[in-house]
Every structure is written in C-alpha cells, then in structure tokens.
Design a protein around this motif. Structure first.
Motif, PDB file in Angstrom:
ATOM      1  N   UNK A  31       0.567  -1.346   0.258  1.00  0.00           N
ATOM      2  CA  UNK A  31      -0.232  -0.108   0.503  1.00  0.00           C
ATOM      3  C   UNK A  31       1.152   1.064  -0.273  1.00  0.00           C
ATOM      4  N   UNK A  32       1.960   1.334   0.808  1.00  0.00           N
ATOM      5  CA  UNK A  32       2.942   2.476   0.630  1.00  0.00           C
ATOM      6  C   UNK A  32       3.419   2.357  -0.626  1.00  0.00           C
ATOM      7  N   UNK A  33       3.260   1.670  -0.835  1.00  0.00           N
ATOM      8  CA  UNK A  33       4.103   1.766  -1.897  1.00  0.00           C
ATOM      9  C   UNK A  33       3.580   2.259  -3.309  1.00  0.00           C
ATOM     10  N   UNK A  34       2.079   2.459  -3.214  1.00  0.00           N
ATOM     11  CA  UNK A  34       0.795   2.662  -4.043  1.00  0.00           C
ATOM     12  C   UNK A  34       0.895   4.054  -3.798  1.00  0.00           C
ATOM     13  N   UNK A  35       1.532   4.302  -2.818  1.00  0.00           N
ATOM     14  CA  UNK A  35       0.869   5.993  -2.362  1.00  0.00           C
ATOM     15  C   UNK A  35       0.361   5.867  -0.921  1.00  0.00           C
ATOM     16  N   UNK A  36      -0.077   5.235  -0.311  1.00  0.00           N
ATOM     17  CA  UNK A  36      -0.751   5.665   0.800  1.00  0.00           C
ATOM     18  C   UNK A  36       0.176   5.444   1.569  1.00  0.00           C
ATOM     19  N   UNK A  37      -0.949   6.279   2.633  1.00  0.00           N
ATOM     20  CA  UNK A  37      -0.233   6.464   4.042  1.00  0.00           C
ATOM     21  C   UNK A  37      -0.945   5.193   5.000  1.00  0.00           C
ATOM     22  N   UNK A  38       0.559   5.012   6.074  1.00  0.00           N
ATOM     23  CA  UNK A  38       0.096   3.567   6.348  1.00  0.00           C
ATOM     24  C   UNK A  38       0.279   3.743   7.797  1.00  0.00           C
ATOM     25  N   UNK A  39      -0.829   3.274   8.478  1.00  0.00           N
ATOM     26  CA  UNK A  39      -1.581   2.823   9.762  1.00  0.00           C
ATOM     27  C   UNK A  39      -1.527   1.618  10.514  1.00  0.00           C
ATOM     28  N   UNK A  40      -0.653   1.498  11.457  1.00  0.00           N
ATOM     29  CA  UNK A  40      -1.148   0.133  11.637  1.00  0.00           C
ATOM     30  C   UNK A  40      -1.132  -0.388  13.523  1.00  0.00           C
ATOM     31  N   UNK A  41      -1.575  -1.253  13.981  1.00  0.00           N
ATOM     32  CA  UNK A  41      -1.906  -1.369  15.471  1.00  0.00           C
ATOM     33  C   UNK A  41      -1.369  -2.851  15.586  1.00  0.00           C
ATOM     34  N   UNK A  42      -0.568  -3.088  17.627  1.00  0.00           N
ATOM     35  CA  UNK A  42      -0.386  -4.532  17.600  1.00  0.00           C
ATOM     36  C   UNK A  42      -0.420  -4.526  18.823  1.00  0.00           C
TER      37      UNK A  42
END
Length: 262
Positions: A31-42
């Motif tokens: 997704x980042x490579x496609x231009x998105x801003x990445x959010x994740x959790x753990x």
C-alpha cells in the motif's frame, strides 16, 4: 483514461491491523508503494516499536498504535486518535489473527472463544468503528483476511475454521448492508505463505512441506509479496464494483482435488 491511476492509493489512509510483521507487513508495504499513508496496530508497545523500525528500514513512514482489537473501547479510542492525528481511514485491512492447533475434543470452550474473539469478533468491532466516517466521506474499503479454512476443514483447527467461515459471511453482510454508501468489503484468502512462522514446516523433507507442495498446482509455497497485487486491487478504485467477494490467493489449492496416488 490513465488506467494506472485506478490502482493508485495516493492520498489514501490505510489501517492494517497486526501489521508489525508477516502478511500484514507485506500488505501495508504494498500500500505504501502504491502511495497510501500507513497506519497499523499491535497488542504490545514492543511489537509496535519493532514494526515502526521494520517500516523505517524499508523506507516507509508508518504510524503505529497499541490496541487490543478485541476491546471495543480501545478500538474506538484508537480510531478517534488516528482520525485526529493522521486522518479519516479510507482502507481497513482486518489482518490480526490467531490460530490454536488443538484437537476439538481436547480444546476448552475458553480456547475456542479466544480464537473466535480475535479472528471474528475483532473484525466486526474494527469495521463498526470505521464505517461511520467512511459513510460521511462517501467511500471506503474494508478487506478481511480470510483463509482457505473459510471453505475447508482440517484436523485440529475447529475454532479457526469456524471463525474464518464466519468472517467470510461477515464480509458478505457488510457488503450487503453498506454497499449503497460506496463502501466495498471483500476478503482475501491466503494459501500457505512462506513466513518466519512457517519456516520450520518448509524444511526439505518435512512431511507437511511435501504435502503442501503436492496439493498446490503452483508446486510451491506462496510468498508474502504474492498478496501485494490482490491487496492493492481490492483497496483501489479499480475494484469499486467488486463487493462481497473472497479472493483466494492460494496457488490453486481450492481448485485442485490432488494427484492420484501411484
């Protein structure tokens, strides 16, 4: 029409749960490579910190949050914080999950419930939290990480199969209920993927390794990168009329009855 723009995620905010490593990390990286801003959790700060470091090493700026996805209050607080600090979530990937390989008659009800809680209840809680803002924004993508166990049974995975079968139907129901708001909910069903967790099973001569290769028309394990294209497609404008579908990325296992014994 510039067809490639249909697959771009430029300007989109993607939340991938449990994406510190493994399949979730691979999807978020795509997704980042496609231009998105990445959010994740753990679930633990240590895992979030490790994830942020891994994304940084890959050249990706990611926003990490500690959150137990089975806890509705924590989820609602996290989503509100993301909206305040990053923006409204355009793409949700329900990736976080667990499996307990225990014969059914040896499994306790508490163990069964734990798997259902993480693998089925949590995607419901997460989707419920992001849908209102998606409705207001006029679009949204929800992608549930299902499994071949959404379709098949196997020894020792009764809880996992029940949860993933339920997740398939939750996917279809979210599509049915919120499609009119330009929200698409689809699933991805990975096959057997080569991750650090499966490394011991993939050693040459291991019976399970031989079993998987013999059952897969592609004659190999999948790589996390094999999920990149399908994940980007289902998150992009290219899939705006695809809803309630489970895309199995399994090298053909579900299409194959297996070789005849010699």
């Amino acid at each position: 029409m510039d067809f490639s723009k249909k697959f771009s995620l430029e300007g989109k905010i993607a939340l991938v749960t449990g994406a510190s490593y493994g399949i979730g990390f691979a999807i978020a990286s795509a997704y980042a490579e496609a231009g998105a801003t990445i959010v994740f959790n753990d679930i633990k700060q240590e895992l979030v910190d490790n994830g942020i470091a891994a994304y940084k090493e890959a050249g990706i700026t990611a926003h990490g949050y500690v959150c137990d996805v089975t806890n509705e209050d924590q989820v609602n607080a996290m989503v509100a914080q993301i909206e305040k600090e990053v923006g409204v979530i355009d793409i949700l990937v329900n990736n976080a999950g667990i499996i307990k390989r225990i014969p059914m008659i040896e499994m306790t009800a508490a163990e069964f419930r734990q798997v259902i809680d993480v693998d089925l209840n949590a995607p419901f809680i997460m989707a419920k939290a992001v849908i209102p803002s998606m409705i207001k924004k006029g679009h949204g993508k929800i992608i549930n990480i299902c499994s071949m166990m959404s379709e098949l049974g196997r020894e020792t995975v009764s809880a996992y199969a029940a949860a993933k079968g339920g997740l398939k139907m939750l996917t279809k129901n979210i599509a049915s209920e919120y499609g009119e708001f330009n929200i698409q909910c689809n699933g991805i069903g990975p096959g057997y993927i080569a991750t650090p967790q499966t490394a011991p099973l993939r050693e040459d001569g291991h019976p399970f390794n031989n079993f998987i290769i013999s059952k897969t028309p592609a004659a190999r394990w999948g790589e996390p990168e094999d999920l990149a294209g399908p994940s980007v497609f289902l998150a992009s404008d290219a899939s705006d009329f695809v809803n309630g579908h489970i895309l199995y990325v399994d090298g053909g296992i579900l299409a194959y009855i297996g070789k005849q014994p010699k």
